[in-house]
Enzyme design. Structure first.
Site, PDB file in Angstrom:
ATOM      1  N   VAL A  80       0.838  -1.194   0.000  1.00  0.00           N
ATOM      2  CA  VAL A  80       0.000   0.000   0.000  1.00  0.00           C
ATOM      3  C   VAL A  80       0.874   1.246   0.000  1.00  0.00           C
ATOM      4  O   VAL A  80       1.915   1.301   0.671  1.00  0.00           O
ATOM      5  CB  VAL A  80      -0.940   0.004   1.223  1.00  0.00           C
ATOM      6  CG1 VAL A  80      -1.770   1.279   1.274  1.00  0.00           C
ATOM      7  CG2 VAL A  80      -1.848  -1.229   1.192  1.00  0.00           C
ATOM      8  N   GLU A 110       0.665  -7.029  15.821  1.00  0.00           N
ATOM      9  CA  GLU A 110       1.622  -7.989  16.383  1.00  0.00           C
ATOM     10  C   GLU A 110       1.325  -8.279  17.848  1.00  0.00           C
ATOM     11  O   GLU A 110       1.472  -9.426  18.304  1.00  0.00           O
ATOM     12  CB  GLU A 110       3.049  -7.468  16.228  1.00  0.00           C
ATOM     13  CG  GLU A 110       4.112  -8.456  16.665  1.00  0.00           C
ATOM     14  CD  GLU A 110       5.496  -8.042  16.225  1.00  0.00           C
ATOM     15  OE1 GLU A 110       5.877  -8.411  15.094  1.00  0.00           O
ATOM     16  OE2 GLU A 110       6.190  -7.336  16.985  1.00  0.00           O
ATOM     17  N   TYR A 122      11.584   4.140   6.785  1.00  0.00           N
ATOM     18  CA  TYR A 122      10.385   4.592   7.463  1.00  0.00           C
ATOM     19  C   TYR A 122      10.120   6.092   7.276  1.00  0.00           C
ATOM     20  O   TYR A 122       8.984   6.519   7.155  1.00  0.00           O
ATOM     21  CB  TYR A 122      10.465   4.275   8.953  1.00  0.00           C
ATOM     22  CG  TYR A 122      10.458   2.797   9.281  1.00  0.00           C
ATOM     23  CD1 TYR A 122       9.655   1.911   8.571  1.00  0.00           C
ATOM     24  CD2 TYR A 122      11.263   2.279  10.300  1.00  0.00           C
ATOM     25  CE1 TYR A 122       9.640   0.555   8.869  1.00  0.00           C
ATOM     26  CE2 TYR A 122      11.240   0.928  10.612  1.00  0.00           C
ATOM     27  CZ  TYR A 122      10.439   0.073   9.892  1.00  0.00           C
ATOM     28  OH  TYR A 122      10.420  -1.256  10.187  1.00  0.00           O
TER      29      TYR A 122
END
Length: 344
Positions: A115, A294, A338
């Site tokens: 995405v 997670e 990131y």
């Protein structure tokens, strides 16, 4: 006593010189030096040993699991206390697993989310490397979830392999993309996968296959030991400690990595539905689990023990450095960007 003091002085010099050179030349930043030393130290911590004398004593996922050599890797833990195998290099005969799954007609759905900027950065490499190493010889269907179907690369697929592209909405926060994938996976299992595949494996896209990731990994419920935690004591595991979250855990068995999980389609559907339900209940209470999906996955695996556990060979981070127990790497973390990939 004088001789003993001289020997101590010699050893101090012997140890001081390489450590000092390492600090000056190899790792100039003090923080990086600390991390380097910590990771080096962790690599020497002993692991528990499997308490079973033979793989025949395992709760077998399949008959071929009885052929596992639990004693072939005395340096690592090869089984859990609930008698599930932990798969390491040297424990299994890949030929036996491949033959059995071909005879059974096993087929695998691989789900991956690409995405936003993650599609351009990682998807092509992920798919190409998967074609070389993932479940080679078995029927595989890729389920690519993306907000830009037109940009999915045209990969030449091997026989018995196909691809389906599913359009999803792009969430404004990467955390929501990570968490909401649980619902998307559950939905596509119900509408499509369960009619065509016996097993499902779910992957993060920012990874690269580098070695065999084969049928030995298939099982009813499969979890992965996190590369950064598998040698740490349990009190350092980063479970969600907020009692208001549905992912709350005081302690657990292992710390599992949500970059990979799998199993039969029924079990993966049950897992994703449970995690999605926990995420939505947290949202209603204005709570967000520490490590998002997670954290919920770790809670689920505590309550519903996996029938097979994969060693960190199946998802290794090279930044950890050398570990003697990692004899092969089957999947590697790709470089993380990131700052650029997670910005709106």
């Amino acid at each position: 006593m004088g001789h003993l003091q001289r020997m101590r002085s010699v050893w101090k010099c012997v140890l001081f010189v390489p450590i000092t050179l390492c600090a000056i030349y190899l790792i100039p930043a003090s923080v990086n030096f600390f991390i380097f030393c910590f990771r080096l130290f962790i690599g020497f911590l002993p692991m528990e040993k499997c308490h079973l004398e033979s793989a025949k004593m395992l709760n077998l996922d399949s008959s071929v699991d009885a052929s596992l050599n639990l004693q072939s890797r005395p340096d690592v833990l090869t089984c859990t206390y609930w008698k599930a195998a932990i798969i390491w290099e040297g424990m299994f005969d890949p030929r036996l697993y491949d033959e059995m799954h071909k005879m059974r007609g096993s087929s695998v759905a691989l789900t991956v989310f690409a995405v936003g900027r993650y599609l351009d950065a990682y998807l092509h490499t992920f798919l190409n490397s998967s074609e070389q190493h993932f479940m080679v010889g078995l029927p595989v269907t890729y389920y690519v979830f993306t907000d830009m179907p037109e940009k999915v690369p045209n990969i030449k697929l091997s026989p018995l392999r196909s691809m389906k592209v599913i359009k999803v909405e792009k969430n404004s926060r990467w955390q929501d993309v990570s968490m909401m994938r649980m619902k998307s996976i559950s939905d596509v299992i119900e509408s499509d996968i369960r009619h065509h595949c016996t097993h499902v494996f779910c992957f993060d896209v920012d990874q690269v296959f580098t070695g065999r990731f084969g049928s030995e990994a298939l099982g009813d419920s499969v979890a992965l030991l996190h590369a950064h935690y598998y040698r740490l004591p349990k009190h350092l595991y980063t479970y969600d400690r907020n009692p208001n979250s549905k992912a709350y855990m005081e302690t657990g068995d292992f710390y599992y990595h949500a970059a990979i999980f799998g199993g039969s389609w029924k079990n993966v559907k049950a897992l994703t539905e449970a995690c999605y339900q926990g995420i939505m209940e947290d949202k209603q209470n204005n709570v967000e689990a520490l490590w998002h999906d997670e954290s919920h996955l770790n809670k689920y695996m505590l309550l519903h023990k996996p029938s097979k556990v994969l060693s960190p060979e199946y998802c290794w981070d090279t930044s950890i450095g050398f570990r003697k127990d990692i004899q092969v790497t089957r999947l590697l973390w790709a470089p993380k960007y990131y700052d650029t990939l997670r910005t709106p």
